[in-house]
Design a protein around this motif. Structure first.
Motif, PDB file in Angstrom:
ATOM      1  N   PRO A 125       8.188   2.750  -9.272  1.00 49.52           N
ATOM      2  CA  PRO A 125       7.269   1.744  -9.045  1.00 49.52           C
ATOM      3  C   PRO A 125       6.131   1.682  -8.664  1.00 49.52           C
ATOM      4  CG  PRO A 125       8.621   1.037  -6.925  1.00 49.52           C
ATOM      5  CD  PRO A 125       8.703   2.926  -7.817  1.00 49.52           C
ATOM      6  N   HIS A 126       5.284   1.154  -9.530  1.00 53.69           N
ATOM      7  CA  HIS A 126       3.328   1.329  -9.286  1.00 53.69           C
ATOM      8  C   HIS A 126       2.646  -0.179  -8.848  1.00 53.69           C
ATOM      9  CE1 HIS A 126       3.796  -1.489 -12.845  1.00 53.69           C
ATOM     10  NE2 HIS A 126       3.831  -1.201 -12.951  1.00 53.69           N
ATOM     11  N   SER A 127       1.818   0.454  -8.457  1.00 58.13           N
ATOM     12  CA  SER A 127       0.719  -1.081  -7.465  1.00 58.13           C
ATOM     13  C   SER A 127       1.018  -2.525  -8.318  1.00 58.13           C
ATOM     14  CB  SER A 127      -0.392  -0.615  -7.887  1.00 58.13           C
ATOM     15  OG  SER A 127      -1.103  -0.975  -9.181  1.00 58.13           O
ATOM     16  N   TYR A 128       1.638  -2.906  -9.393  1.00 57.93           N
ATOM     17  CA  TYR A 128       1.928  -3.855  -9.532  1.00 57.93           C
ATOM     18  C   TYR A 128       3.302  -4.481  -9.719  1.00 57.93           C
ATOM     19  CZ  TYR A 128      -2.734  -4.293 -10.830  1.00 57.93           C
ATOM     20  OH  TYR A 128      -4.315  -4.678 -11.442  1.00 57.93           O
ATOM     21  N   CYS A 129       4.296  -3.245  -9.427  1.00 60.31           N
ATOM     22  CA  CYS A 129       5.724  -4.061  -9.492  1.00 60.31           C
ATOM     23  C   CYS A 129       6.323  -4.581  -7.690  1.00 60.31           C
ATOM     24  CB  CYS A 129       6.641  -2.899  -9.288  1.00 60.31           C
ATOM     25  SG  CYS A 129       6.632  -1.947 -10.789  1.00 60.31           S
ATOM     26  N   VAL A 130       6.852  -5.873  -7.817  1.00 60.67           N
ATOM     27  CA  VAL A 130       7.428  -6.199  -5.896  1.00 60.67           C
ATOM     28  C   VAL A 130       8.538  -5.932  -5.951  1.00 60.67           C
ATOM     29  CG1 VAL A 130       7.868  -7.874  -5.126  1.00 60.67           C
ATOM     30  CG2 VAL A 130       6.041  -8.503  -6.890  1.00 60.67           C
ATOM     31  N   ILE A 131       8.865  -4.785  -4.687  1.00 60.11           N
ATOM     32  CA  ILE A 131      10.185  -4.821  -4.866  1.00 60.11           C
ATOM     33  C   ILE A 131      10.665  -5.240  -4.085  1.00 60.11           C
ATOM     34  CG2 ILE A 131      11.472  -2.848  -3.816  1.00 60.11           C
ATOM     35  CD1 ILE A 131       8.133  -0.914  -4.153  1.00 60.11           C
ATOM     36  N   LEU A 132      12.191  -6.355  -4.819  1.00 54.80           N
ATOM     37  CA  LEU A 132      12.622  -6.127  -3.987  1.00 54.80           C
ATOM     38  C   LEU A 132      14.049  -5.844  -3.161  1.00 54.80           C
ATOM     39  CD1 LEU A 132      12.141  -7.595  -6.342  1.00 54.80           C
ATOM     40  CD2 LEU A 132      14.371  -9.759  -6.315  1.00 54.80           C
ATOM     41  N   GLY A 133      14.587  -6.417  -2.064  1.00 54.34           N
ATOM     42  CA  GLY A 133      15.365  -5.464  -1.106  1.00 54.34           C
ATOM     43  C   GLY A 133      15.002  -5.432   0.292  1.00 54.34           C
ATOM     44  N   ARG A 134      15.875  -4.567   0.787  1.00 59.18           N
ATOM     45  CA  ARG A 134      15.730  -4.710   2.388  1.00 59.18           C
ATOM     46  C   ARG A 134      15.131  -3.508   2.379  1.00 59.18           C
ATOM     47  NH1 ARG A 134      19.938  -6.988   5.923  1.00 59.18           N
ATOM     48  NH2 ARG A 134      20.532  -9.113   4.572  1.00 59.18           N
ATOM     49  N   GLY A 135      14.604  -2.947   3.904  1.00 61.08           N
ATOM     50  CA  GLY A 135      13.716  -2.064   4.137  1.00 61.08           C
ATOM     51  C   GLY A 135      11.926  -1.985   4.548  1.00 61.08           C
ATOM     52  N   LYS A 136      11.221  -1.304   3.982  1.00 58.65           N
ATOM     53  CA  LYS A 136       9.876  -1.066   4.045  1.00 58.65           C
ATOM     54  C   LYS A 136       9.282  -1.621   2.550  1.00 58.65           C
ATOM     55  CE  LYS A 136       9.646   2.544   7.417  1.00 58.65           C
ATOM     56  NZ  LYS A 136       8.686   3.900   7.262  1.00 58.65           N
ATOM     57  N   VAL A 137       9.936  -2.381   1.882  1.00 61.17           N
ATOM     58  CA  VAL A 137       9.546  -2.695   0.476  1.00 61.17           C
ATOM     59  C   VAL A 137       8.057  -4.032   0.872  1.00 61.17           C
ATOM     60  CG1 VAL A 137      11.912  -3.056  -0.408  1.00 61.17           C
ATOM     61  CG2 VAL A 137      11.217  -5.247   0.381  1.00 61.17           C
ATOM     62  N   ASN A 138       8.427  -4.421   1.947  1.00 64.35           N
ATOM     63  CA  ASN A 138       6.884  -5.157   2.410  1.00 64.35           C
ATOM     64  C   ASN A 138       5.706  -4.565   2.753  1.00 64.35           C
ATOM     65  OD1 ASN A 138       8.253  -7.681   2.032  1.00 64.35           O
ATOM     66  ND2 ASN A 138       8.779  -7.339   3.765  1.00 64.35           N
ATOM     67  N   GLU A 139       5.228  -3.428   2.850  1.00 62.73           N
ATOM     68  CA  GLU A 139       4.388  -2.336   2.689  1.00 62.73           C
ATOM     69  C   GLU A 139       3.826  -2.637   0.879  1.00 62.73           C
ATOM     70  OE1 GLU A 139       5.327   0.600   5.072  1.00 62.73           O
ATOM     71  OE2 GLU A 139       6.281   0.029   6.735  1.00 62.73           O
ATOM     72  N   SER A 140       4.961  -2.302  -0.285  1.00 65.80           N
ATOM     73  CA  SER A 140       4.570  -1.506  -1.154  1.00 65.80           C
ATOM     74  C   SER A 140       3.040  -2.595  -1.164  1.00 65.80           C
ATOM     75  CB  SER A 140       5.685  -1.919  -2.231  1.00 65.80           C
ATOM     76  OG  SER A 140       5.786  -2.979  -2.407  1.00 65.80           O
ATOM     77  N   ILE A 141       2.023  -2.121  -2.321  1.00 67.86           N
ATOM     78  CA  ILE A 141       1.264  -3.037  -2.842  1.00 67.86           C
ATOM     79  C   ILE A 141       1.508  -4.309  -3.941  1.00 67.86           C
ATOM     80  CG2 ILE A 141      -1.143  -2.761  -4.601  1.00 67.86           C
ATOM     81  CD1 ILE A 141      -1.080   0.211  -3.239  1.00 67.86           C
ATOM     82  N   GLY A 142       2.638  -3.856  -4.747  1.00 68.21           N
ATOM     83  CA  GLY A 142       2.112  -4.521  -5.510  1.00 68.21           C
ATOM     84  C   GLY A 142       3.037  -6.146  -4.569  1.00 68.21           C
ATOM     85  N   ASN A 143       3.923  -5.922  -3.628  1.00 61.02           N
ATOM     86  CA  ASN A 143       4.643  -6.669  -2.739  1.00 61.02           C
ATOM     87  C   ASN A 143       3.055  -7.849  -2.331  1.00 61.02           C
ATOM     88  OD1 ASN A 143       6.587  -5.271  -3.133  1.00 61.02           O
ATOM     89  ND2 ASN A 143       8.054  -6.387  -1.576  1.00 61.02           N
ATOM     90  N   ARG A 144       2.111  -6.655  -1.328  1.00 60.76           N
ATOM     91  CA  ARG A 144       1.241  -7.213  -0.963  1.00 60.76           C
ATOM     92  C   ARG A 144       0.493  -8.253  -1.817  1.00 60.76           C
ATOM     93  NH1 ARG A 144      -1.304  -2.198   1.566  1.00 60.76           N
ATOM     94  NH2 ARG A 144       0.899  -1.496   2.115  1.00 60.76           N
ATOM     95  N   ARG A 145       0.374  -7.913  -3.172  1.00 63.80           N
ATOM     96  CA  ARG A 145      -0.180  -8.194  -3.999  1.00 63.80           C
ATOM     97  C   ARG A 145       1.058  -9.683  -4.974  1.00 63.80           C
ATOM     98  NH1 ARG A 145      -2.274  -4.444  -8.060  1.00 63.80           N
ATOM     99  NH2 ARG A 145      -4.187  -4.039  -7.293  1.00 63.80           N
ATOM    100  N   LEU A 146       1.832  -9.519  -4.077  1.00 64.00           N
ATOM    101  CA  LEU A 146       2.774 -11.285  -4.383  1.00 64.00           C
ATOM    102  C   LEU A 146       2.200 -11.923  -3.143  1.00 64.00           C
ATOM    103  CD1 LEU A 146       4.689 -12.729  -6.135  1.00 64.00           C
ATOM    104  CD2 LEU A 146       6.507 -11.834  -4.180  1.00 64.00           C
TER     105      LEU A 146
END
Length: 186
Positions: free
Chosen positions: A37-58
């Motif tokens: 996953p790159h910085s524009y990908c939104v990761i779905l699931g549980r765990g530390k996914v909210n720390e990804s840059i894509g999720n923060r951008r969302l």
């Protein structure tokens, strides 16, 4: 796609724009094994996914569109706001992805829309019973109510350390022998 100024939603523009943003991805698609996953990908699931840059951008996009979502009077207008957020992510080269068993998948559009809608509801938790914070609070209250219901103040915890096992055994033996002596033999 025709651009509509932010905050100006008319029934005609919403109908036109919702029809212009069809739900194209009907099923999840496996991504290449080399995918990360790159910085524009939104990761779905549980765990530390909210720390990804894509999720923060969302989350930032949801914050920017929150006012339009609140102003939307119909489900169709809300759907347009959600579609606009999804399209913004995809136009930037991003995707909604999930890792299952070590394999990355791009999820279908309906799952991506659900993720975005959940974020809107969570931001407006005081307006929606289906928000995550309201569900957590409801579970906490139910657990407290169950605990209160089953906790009887007259019940006392029995400590096995304080029990005199030999005394209890003696009482049991006395009772059983007295029961035997009271029976008459024929």
């Amino acid at each position: 796609m025709n651009e509509v100024p932010v905050g100006i939603l008319t029934p005609e523009s919403v109908t036109h724009l919702v029809q212009a943003v069809p739900c194209t991805r009907k099923e999840k698609t496996a991504l290449p094994p080399s995918f990360t996953p790159h910085s524009y990908c939104v990761i779905l699931g549980r765990g530390k996914v909210n720390e990804s840059i894509g999720n923060r951008r969302l989350k930032i996009l949801v914050d920017l569109e929150l006012n339009n979502y609140v102003k939307a009077k119909s489900r169709r207008e809300k759907s347009y706001v959600v579609a606009r957020v999804m399209e913004t992510i995809q136009d930037a080269g991003g995707a909604f992805v999930r890792c299952e068993g070590g394999i990355w998948y791009e999820v279908d559009d309906s799952e991506a829309r659900e993720k975005i809608s959940t974020l809107f509801r969570d931001k407006l938790s005081d307006h929606y019973k289906s928000s995550t914070s309201n569900k957590v609070e409801k579970r906490r209250q139910l657990k407290a109510a169950r605990k209160k219901k089953f906790m009887n103040p007259e019940w006392k915890a029995v400590s096995f350390v304080n029990l005199d096992v030999s005394r209890i055994q003696a009482e049991i033996m006395n009772k059983s022998t007295s029961d035997c002596s009271s029976t008459t033999s024929i």
